[in-house]
Motif scaffolding. Sequence first.
Motif, PDB file in Angstrom:
ATOM      1  N   GLY A 163     -27.730  46.535  -3.211  1.00 47.55           N
ATOM      2  CA  GLY A 163     -28.689  47.161  -1.955  1.00 47.55           C
ATOM      3  C   GLY A 163     -29.791  46.158  -1.816  1.00 47.55           C
ATOM      4  N   MET A 164     -30.506  45.916  -2.536  1.00 46.38           N
ATOM      5  CA  MET A 164     -31.720  44.405  -2.143  1.00 46.38           C
ATOM      6  C   MET A 164     -30.988  43.224  -1.708  1.00 46.38           C
ATOM      7  SD  MET A 164     -33.914  45.856  -3.733  1.00 46.38           S
ATOM      8  CE  MET A 164     -32.491  47.847  -3.812  1.00 46.38           C
ATOM      9  N   ARG A 165     -29.853  42.746  -1.927  1.00 49.20           N
ATOM     10  CA  ARG A 165     -29.066  41.696  -0.979  1.00 49.20           C
ATOM     11  C   ARG A 165     -28.590  41.977   0.112  1.00 49.20           C
ATOM     12  NH1 ARG A 165     -30.057  36.875  -3.606  1.00 49.20           N
ATOM     13  NH2 ARG A 165     -29.967  37.386  -5.999  1.00 49.20           N
ATOM     14  N   ARG A 166     -27.740  43.054   0.324  1.00 49.46           N
ATOM     15  CA  ARG A 166     -27.499  43.419   1.613  1.00 49.46           C
ATOM     16  C   ARG A 166     -27.647  44.173   2.109  1.00 49.46           C
ATOM     17  NH1 ARG A 166     -22.143  46.714   2.011  1.00 49.46           N
ATOM     18  NH2 ARG A 166     -22.463  45.304   4.063  1.00 49.46           N
ATOM     19  N   VAL A 167     -29.234  45.239   2.280  1.00 50.35           N
ATOM     20  CA  VAL A 167     -30.265  46.000   2.992  1.00 50.35           C
ATOM     21  C   VAL A 167     -31.127  45.012   3.889  1.00 50.35           C
ATOM     22  CG1 VAL A 167     -31.588  48.042   3.034  1.00 50.35           C
ATOM     23  CG2 VAL A 167     -29.534  47.714   2.597  1.00 50.35           C
ATOM     24  N   TYR A 168     -32.486  44.544   2.831  1.00 51.63           N
ATOM     25  CA  TYR A 168     -33.070  43.880   3.124  1.00 51.63           C
ATOM     26  C   TYR A 168     -32.956  42.679   4.114  1.00 51.63           C
ATOM     27  CZ  TYR A 168     -36.271  46.072   0.235  1.00 51.63           C
ATOM     28  OH  TYR A 168     -37.108  47.473  -0.113  1.00 51.63           O
ATOM     29  N   PRO A 169     -31.530  41.789   4.189  1.00 52.99           N
ATOM     30  CA  PRO A 169     -31.504  41.043   6.115  1.00 52.99           C
ATOM     31  C   PRO A 169     -32.008  41.846   6.783  1.00 52.99           C
ATOM     32  CG  PRO A 169     -30.424  40.114   3.955  1.00 52.99           C
ATOM     33  CD  PRO A 169     -31.096  41.298   2.679  1.00 52.99           C
ATOM     34  N   ARG A 170     -31.015  42.903   6.551  1.00 48.04           N
ATOM     35  CA  ARG A 170     -30.421  43.941   7.973  1.00 48.04           C
ATOM     36  C   ARG A 170     -31.970  43.941   8.499  1.00 48.04           C
ATOM     37  NH1 ARG A 170     -25.163  46.066   8.250  1.00 48.04           N
ATOM     38  NH2 ARG A 170     -24.103  44.009   7.018  1.00 48.04           N
ATOM     39  N   LEU A 171     -32.514  44.632   7.349  1.00 49.63           N
ATOM     40  CA  LEU A 171     -33.977  44.228   7.849  1.00 49.63           C
ATOM     41  C   LEU A 171     -35.047  43.644   8.521  1.00 49.63           C
ATOM     42  CD1 LEU A 171     -35.139  47.749   4.884  1.00 49.63           C
ATOM     43  CD2 LEU A 171     -34.972  48.331   7.411  1.00 49.63           C
ATOM     44  N   GLU A 172     -35.353  42.450   8.455  1.00 51.77           N
ATOM     45  CA  GLU A 172     -35.344  41.727   8.668  1.00 51.77           C
ATOM     46  C   GLU A 172     -35.009  41.655   9.933  1.00 51.77           C
ATOM     47  OE1 GLU A 172     -36.552  37.481   7.629  1.00 51.77           O
ATOM     48  OE2 GLU A 172     -34.977  38.098   6.443  1.00 51.77           O
ATOM     49  N   HIS A 173     -33.680  41.217  10.067  1.00 49.80           N
ATOM     50  CA  HIS A 173     -33.369  41.151  11.328  1.00 49.80           C
ATOM     51  C   HIS A 173     -33.867  42.086  12.329  1.00 49.80           C
ATOM     52  CE1 HIS A 173     -30.829  40.003  14.855  1.00 49.80           C
ATOM     53  NE2 HIS A 173     -30.028  41.129  14.332  1.00 49.80           N
ATOM     54  N   GLY A 201     -27.508  60.250  -4.459  1.00 50.36           N
ATOM     55  CA  GLY A 201     -26.665  59.112  -4.993  1.00 50.36           C
ATOM     56  C   GLY A 201     -26.441  58.174  -3.983  1.00 50.36           C
ATOM     57  N   LEU A 202     -27.930  58.459  -3.013  1.00 51.20           N
ATOM     58  CA  LEU A 202     -28.444  57.307  -2.086  1.00 51.20           C
ATOM     59  C   LEU A 202     -29.997  56.548  -2.707  1.00 51.20           C
ATOM     60  CD1 LEU A 202     -28.010  59.377   0.889  1.00 51.20           C
ATOM     61  CD2 LEU A 202     -25.945  56.771   0.006  1.00 51.20           C
ATOM     62  N   ILE A 203     -29.442  55.303  -2.075  1.00 51.59           N
ATOM     63  CA  ILE A 203     -31.419  54.602  -1.897  1.00 51.59           C
ATOM     64  C   ILE A 203     -31.653  54.723  -0.645  1.00 51.59           C
ATOM     65  CG2 ILE A 203     -32.602  52.571  -2.675  1.00 51.59           C
ATOM     66  CD1 ILE A 203     -29.839  51.630  -4.825  1.00 51.59           C
ATOM     67  N   GLN A 204     -32.673  55.576  -0.370  1.00 53.39           N
ATOM     68  CA  GLN A 204     -32.979  55.158   0.820  1.00 53.39           C
ATOM     69  C   GLN A 204     -34.674  54.387   1.349  1.00 53.39           C
ATOM     70  OE1 GLN A 204     -33.547  58.990   0.466  1.00 53.39           O
ATOM     71  NE2 GLN A 204     -31.682  59.773   2.269  1.00 53.39           N
ATOM     72  N   PHE A 205     -34.150  53.042   1.915  1.00 55.48           N
ATOM     73  CA  PHE A 205     -35.285  52.368   2.142  1.00 55.48           C
ATOM     74  C   PHE A 205     -35.569  52.448   3.278  1.00 55.48           C
ATOM     75  CE2 PHE A 205     -31.833  50.638   0.456  1.00 55.48           C
ATOM     76  CZ  PHE A 205     -32.007  49.476  -0.574  1.00 55.48           C
ATOM     77  N   MET A 206     -36.903  52.419   3.170  1.00 52.25           N
ATOM     78  CA  MET A 206     -38.169  53.153   4.506  1.00 52.25           C
ATOM     79  C   MET A 206     -39.666  52.146   4.921  1.00 52.25           C
ATOM     80  SD  MET A 206     -40.421  56.652   4.142  1.00 52.25           S
ATOM     81  CE  MET A 206     -41.551  56.973   5.216  1.00 52.25           C
ATOM     82  N   TYR A 255     -16.721  50.267  -5.087  1.00 54.02           N
ATOM     83  CA  TYR A 255     -17.217  51.727  -5.235  1.00 54.02           C
ATOM     84  C   TYR A 255     -18.703  51.564  -5.213  1.00 54.02           C
ATOM     85  CZ  TYR A 255     -18.142  55.713  -8.370  1.00 54.02           C
ATOM     86  OH  TYR A 255     -19.026  57.153  -8.371  1.00 54.02           O
ATOM     87  N   SER A 256     -19.494  50.532  -6.171  1.00 54.81           N
ATOM     88  CA  SER A 256     -21.073  50.109  -6.057  1.00 54.81           C
ATOM     89  C   SER A 256     -21.169  49.974  -4.405  1.00 54.81           C
ATOM     90  CB  SER A 256     -21.113  49.031  -6.901  1.00 54.81           C
ATOM     91  OG  SER A 256     -20.967  49.669  -8.029  1.00 54.81           O
ATOM     92  N   GLY A 257     -20.553  49.853  -3.564  1.00 57.03           N
ATOM     93  CA  GLY A 257     -21.156  49.768  -2.007  1.00 57.03           C
ATOM     94  C   GLY A 257     -21.148  48.339  -1.770  1.00 57.03           C
ATOM     95  N   LEU A 258     -20.178  47.374  -2.406  1.00 56.01           N
ATOM     96  CA  LEU A 258     -20.132  46.336  -1.688  1.00 56.01           C
ATOM     97  C   LEU A 258     -20.294  45.958  -0.556  1.00 56.01           C
ATOM     98  CD1 LEU A 258     -19.316  43.080  -2.094  1.00 56.01           C
ATOM     99  CD2 LEU A 258     -17.644  43.936  -2.904  1.00 56.01           C
ATOM    100  N   VAL A 282     -27.946  48.855  -7.496  1.00 55.25           N
ATOM    101  CA  VAL A 282     -28.986  48.628  -6.305  1.00 55.25           C
ATOM    102  C   VAL A 282     -29.539  47.190  -6.929  1.00 55.25           C
ATOM    103  CG1 VAL A 282     -31.785  48.663  -7.993  1.00 55.25           C
ATOM    104  CG2 VAL A 282     -30.075  50.571  -8.185  1.00 55.25           C
ATOM    105  N   LEU A 283     -28.720  46.353  -7.206  1.00 56.29           N
ATOM    106  CA  LEU A 283     -28.527  45.075  -6.975  1.00 56.29           C
ATOM    107  C   LEU A 283     -28.070  44.069  -5.408  1.00 56.29           C
ATOM    108  CD1 LEU A 283     -27.427  43.638 -10.032  1.00 56.29           C
ATOM    109  CD2 LEU A 283     -29.648  43.523  -9.512  1.00 56.29           C
TER     110      LEU A 283
END
Length: 304
Positions: A149-159, A178-183, A29-32, A146-147
């Motif tokens: 998101g940090m673990r999953r999104v930033y590696p994708r951004l890096e790549h 209901g979203l964390i928007q990274f920019m 539910y948290s987004g795993l 939040v945790l």
Amino acid sequence: MPIMADWVGLCVATSLLVTFLTAAGYALYSGLLSDITVLTGFPPIKKITFVYKFKKGPYESCGELFKESHGIGPKLSCIGVYYDDPKKVPGPQCRYAVGSILSEGESQADEELLKSYETSGFKVFSFPEVTHVVTASFPHRTFFSVLLGMRRVYPRLEHYIKARRLCAHPFLEIYREGLIQFMAPLARQGDFYVPEVRQAERRLVEREDSHSDSEGSGSDSNSEYSSGSGVLPLDSREASPASPVRSVAPRDEEDRGHRGRSSRGTSLGEPGCEQATGGQRAEREEDEKRPEAQEWLGAVVGEE
């Protein structure tokens, strides 16, 4: 007696199974397993006016500022801006700004809320609307989101950024709907640096210039910033705490190959930063058409 032991064992096994299923459901539910799509294009926000507090320290400590800001304006979207790569900069020296968005686009800020924030020590600043950013989003349903998101999104951004040799910095996180928007902006990055960062870096540049002049080495005093923390030289704008003002940042300084960085532990910049993307070139041309930009360019030509 054996029957009682079997019953106890069954209860324990059932309890463990229920606990496991509950934890697994909570993680899902948290987004795993949520899909993550990284894109280049329009930003998730327009021009914004926001309140913030600036801090230095490990990014893990930013939660207290989010909590304080949300407590004053619980209906406002929260925002975090992260300026250093924790892989290169020691935790106590990492810089970030956290607060809430007061207004977006042409809407007006709530004066009562603004006063409440200023009374609590928050400052006011504005970010411009840009047309080209690197962006991604992640569900924000629980604290664990939040945790994750940090673990999953930033590696994708890096790549994504490294693969396309983009120059993207600083990194913003916007919490709303209901979203964390990274920019991360691809142009006019200097306008996304709050005054505390710019003032500190200007002093550092001045010290480097003074040191270089005294030694007569002739070395480039900005070399530290193009290969170290990735901070831009300070030449874009200043603003008073309660009166945000924006001016055009000189393009050659903004696009001089500075490295971008993630807010939560990934290094997202590459030497390809000096290669302007289509979005960067478009916004650069647009900025240079403005009167203040033409005045600045005329002054540079005159100096040459």
